[in-house]
Design a protein around this motif. Structure first.
Motif, PDB file in Angstrom:
ATOM      1  N   GLU A 201      -8.588  -0.528   4.688  1.00 33.15           N
ATOM      2  CA  GLU A 201      -8.407  -1.108   3.460  1.00 33.15           C
ATOM      3  C   GLU A 201      -8.579  -0.224   2.294  1.00 33.15           C
ATOM      4  N   ASP A 202      -7.588  -0.637   1.341  1.00 36.78           N
ATOM      5  CA  ASP A 202      -7.171   0.163   0.087  1.00 36.78           C
ATOM      6  C   ASP A 202      -6.775  -0.855  -1.183  1.00 36.78           C
ATOM      7  N   VAL A 203      -7.889  -1.661  -1.592  1.00 38.23           N
ATOM      8  CA  VAL A 203      -7.492  -2.627  -2.663  1.00 38.23           C
ATOM      9  C   VAL A 203      -6.649  -2.171  -3.690  1.00 38.23           C
ATOM     10  N   GLU A 204      -7.142  -0.766  -4.435  1.00 37.36           N
ATOM     11  CA  GLU A 204      -6.437  -0.150  -5.346  1.00 37.36           C
ATOM     12  C   GLU A 204      -5.141   0.229  -5.070  1.00 37.36           C
ATOM     13  N   ALA A 205      -4.922   0.656  -4.025  1.00 37.84           N
ATOM     14  CA  ALA A 205      -3.252   1.011  -3.660  1.00 37.84           C
ATOM     15  C   ALA A 205      -2.489  -0.400  -3.684  1.00 37.84           C
ATOM     16  N   VAL A 206      -3.226  -1.493  -3.101  1.00 37.50           N
ATOM     17  CA  VAL A 206      -2.376  -2.587  -3.166  1.00 37.50           C
ATOM     18  C   VAL A 206      -2.124  -3.049  -4.476  1.00 37.50           C
ATOM     19  N   LYS A 207      -3.077  -2.975  -5.372  1.00 34.35           N
ATOM     20  CA  LYS A 207      -2.791  -3.435  -6.706  1.00 34.35           C
ATOM     21  C   LYS A 207      -1.895  -2.635  -7.300  1.00 34.35           C
ATOM     22  N   LYS A 208      -1.813  -1.303  -7.212  1.00 36.82           N
ATOM     23  CA  LYS A 208      -0.928  -0.296  -7.763  1.00 36.82           C
ATOM     24  C   LYS A 208       0.778  -0.730  -7.202  1.00 36.82           C
ATOM     25  N   GLY A 209       0.678  -1.055  -5.806  1.00 39.18           N
ATOM     26  CA  GLY A 209       1.930  -1.249  -4.897  1.00 39.18           C
ATOM     27  C   GLY A 209       2.502  -2.514  -5.604  1.00 39.18           C
TER      28      GLY A 209
ATOM     29  N   LYS B 126       0.842  -1.256   0.114  1.00 36.77           N
ATOM     30  CA  LYS B 126       0.047  -0.153  -0.079  1.00 36.77           C
ATOM     31  C   LYS B 126       0.817   1.292  -0.074  1.00 36.77           C
ATOM     32  N   MET B 127       1.966   1.207   0.778  1.00 30.81           N
ATOM     33  CA  MET B 127       2.932   2.330   0.914  1.00 30.81           C
ATOM     34  C   MET B 127       3.631   2.728  -0.543  1.00 30.81           C
TER      35      MET B 127
END
Length: 559
Positions: A351-359, A338-339
């Motif tokens: 929760e931040d699924v989009e950030a996970v995907k981006k990361g 996420k970071m």
């Protein structure tokens, strides 16, 4: 929800076995264990020499994605996987580094793992342990004293005091000592000159201890240290001022690997501790090669992300020691992903699924890089209680799209039971025989080309850049016969670039090489990139402020 115990509380409650029992599991007779109390010991040089006749077990590297400032559990996963492999019946030893006091009292904490995947005694390991770091600090600073003493008493080697290359060290973060002036106070104190301190884990003596194969090799490497240059720019070596013998004496015991145990009473070798962002980031060759002779599986770590630790493990340690890893585990956390996807540290719990995907682009880059070395890889998701099912599934789906597998691991909370699935899959990967390990670059490649190769192929930068003076220095070292040495990149651990805030998977950046240092004894050239410091500073609220002795006399605050 049950109360979550701190790492130190869990470690203190451990039911440790006498170190002789741990040694017996590896076939080490008690007379070849040199005990430091009841729960730690050094292994005798005689036994190590005899064990070299044995065959080798399989070597598993644990590396990681680019971490958050707090670290993301690579050591914890290394220890957990070692316990997990023992749990499924594989005779396994863990090999990790010793802890530096700098991060213990600074921000990152210790180096003994965490939760229910720890090496004990945790307090000893994170503080003075068996005195190895003190010995390294003393040997390094003995050389510093002998250099200035040699100059004071006539300077028969004609050292140019403007070109003394050897700095001093201490095992603490202290920015005030980065640049100093020594020998002030008049004729009796010598010739004033600029000098400075590095942290002990950045010392060439640390690197030498970790790459030496025996006492003779250690003394030879110490003698090869370049302490400075004459006016004609010819090098002056530690042996020229007769420092190598006394340094070896100080390091005699420190060279012997330390044996301790995990919380589940499995053997762990803890030896050496070079930082991965400013040094080569691997535990000692002596510990790793000895463990390989005594166990069927050896799980070892390389510091920080795979762009630093794994690259140096492959290109320096494996190249120098002739090691051939069978598989690699890449540790990822939802938090770090996420970071790398742009989330601020204070928002990581949401929760931040989009950030996970981006990361995940960062994770993907590390998978590709490890495979560049011909080593098969698997991803371990180090579980945090704030992780959600959707976030975990996003990582698994991404890794699957790359043709690899990600396994959720709960070793921090559950010990070996929480990492059993990964243990089985690592065995399958290691037994598959698919590892075709090879270093990234050839020995005969020019030094700057080696640097540029790492920048373009591992960091995916546009190029490495350096002033004429840096390039001229590298060329001079090539002319002096050092051109075949590998390079050790000193760079921020938080990014593929030299900008710690440029997260994810950047491309097209340039990597400025600010300075180069020749570690002739260790056998590599250090390229200092960007703003990286070989003497770190303490943060605004250092961990030291929360470390104390409680009313029972126990240590609190270590982690």
């Amino acid at each position: 929800m049950a109360e979550v115990k701190s790492d130190i509380e869990i470690a203190r409650a451990a039911k440790k076995k006498p170190i002789q029992e741990i040694g017996e599991r590896l076939g080490i007779p008690s007379e070849h264990l040199l005990p430091y109390g009841h729960d730690k010991a050094k292994i005798s040089a005689e036994f190590i020499a005899e064990a070299r006749k044995n065959g080798d077990g399989k070597l598993i590297l644990v590396t990681a994605i680019n971490p958050t400032p707090a670290g993301e559990g690579k050591t914890t996963t290394t220890v957990g996987l070692g316990d997990g492999l023992n749990r499924i019946g594989k005779k396994t030893a863990v090999c990790i580094r010793e802890a530096s006091l700098g991060p213990c009292f600074g921000m990152k904490g210790g180096a003994a793992g965490g939760g229910y995947a720890q090496v004990v005694p945790m307090e000893d390991m994170n503080l003075h342990f068996t005195g190895d770091f003190h010995a390294i600090t003393s040997a390094h600073n003995l050389l510093s004293a002998l250099i200035d003493n040699h100059i004071y008493w006539g300077n028969s080697e004609n050292i140019d005091i403007r070109r003394v290359a050897w700095r001093r060290v201490m095992d603490m973060n202290d920015r005030a000592l980065r640049q100093i002036v020594v020998s002030l106070g008049g004729v009796a104190n010598g010739f004033p000159r600029e000098a400075g301190f590095d942290i002990t884990v950045a010392s060439e003596v640390m690197a030498i201890l970790c790459l030496a194969t025996d006492l003779r090799d250690l003394e030879r490497r110490l003698g090869d240290i370049i302490v400075g240059y004459r006016r004609d720019k010819s090098p002056v070596f530690a042996r020229d001022i007769k420092a190598d013998g006394a340094m070896a004496v100080l390091l005699k015991d420190a060279l012997q690997p330390n044996l301790v145990q995990t919380l589940e009473n499995n053997p762990a070798f803890v030896h050496g501790g070079p930082f991965a962002n400013i040094a080569h980031g691997c535990n000692s060759v002596m510990a790793t090669t000895t463990a390989l002779k005594l166990a069927d599986y050896v799980v070892t770590e390389a510091g920080f992300g795979a762009d630093l630790g794994a690259e140096k493990f492959f290109d320096i340690k494996c190249r120098k020691a002739g090691l051939k890893p069978s598989a690699a585990v890449i540790v990822a956390t939802i938090r770090a992903l996420k970071m790398n996807g742009g989330v601020k540290k204070e928002d990581l719990g949401a929760e931040d699924v989009e950030a996970v995907k981006k990361g995940c682009a960062n994770l993907g880059r590390h998978i590709e890089n490890v495979k560049q070395f011909g080593v098969p890889a698997i991803v371990a998701i180090n579980h945090f209680h704030t992780d959600t099912a959707a976030e975990i599934e996003a990582v698994k789906a991404y890794v699957a799209s790359m043709g690899e597998e990600a396994v959720l691991c709960r070793h921090w909370a559950e010990g070996s039971a929480g990492i059993e699935e990964l243990a089985h899959k690592v065995v399958a990967l290691a037994e598959s025989g698919t590892s075709q390990f090879a270093p990234l670059y050839r020995d005969d490649m020019p030094l700057f080309e080696k640097i540029d190769t790492i920048v373009t192929r591992i960091y995916r930068g546009l190029e490495a850049i350096a002033d004429k003076s840096v390039r001229a220095q590298l060329k001079q070292w090539e002319d002096q016969g050092y051109g075949k040495l590998p390079v050790c990149m000193a760079k921020t651990q938080y990014s593929f670039s030299t900008d710690p805030n440029l997260r994810g998977a950047p491309t097209g950046h340039v990597v400025p090489v600010r300075e180069v240092r020749l570690s002739a004894g260790a056998g590599f050239v250090v390229a200092i990139c960007g703003e990286i410091m070989t003497m770190p500073g303490l943060p605004s609220a250092p961990s030291a402020e929360k470390i104390f002795l409680n009313e029972e006399g126990y240590i609190e605050g270590l982690f």
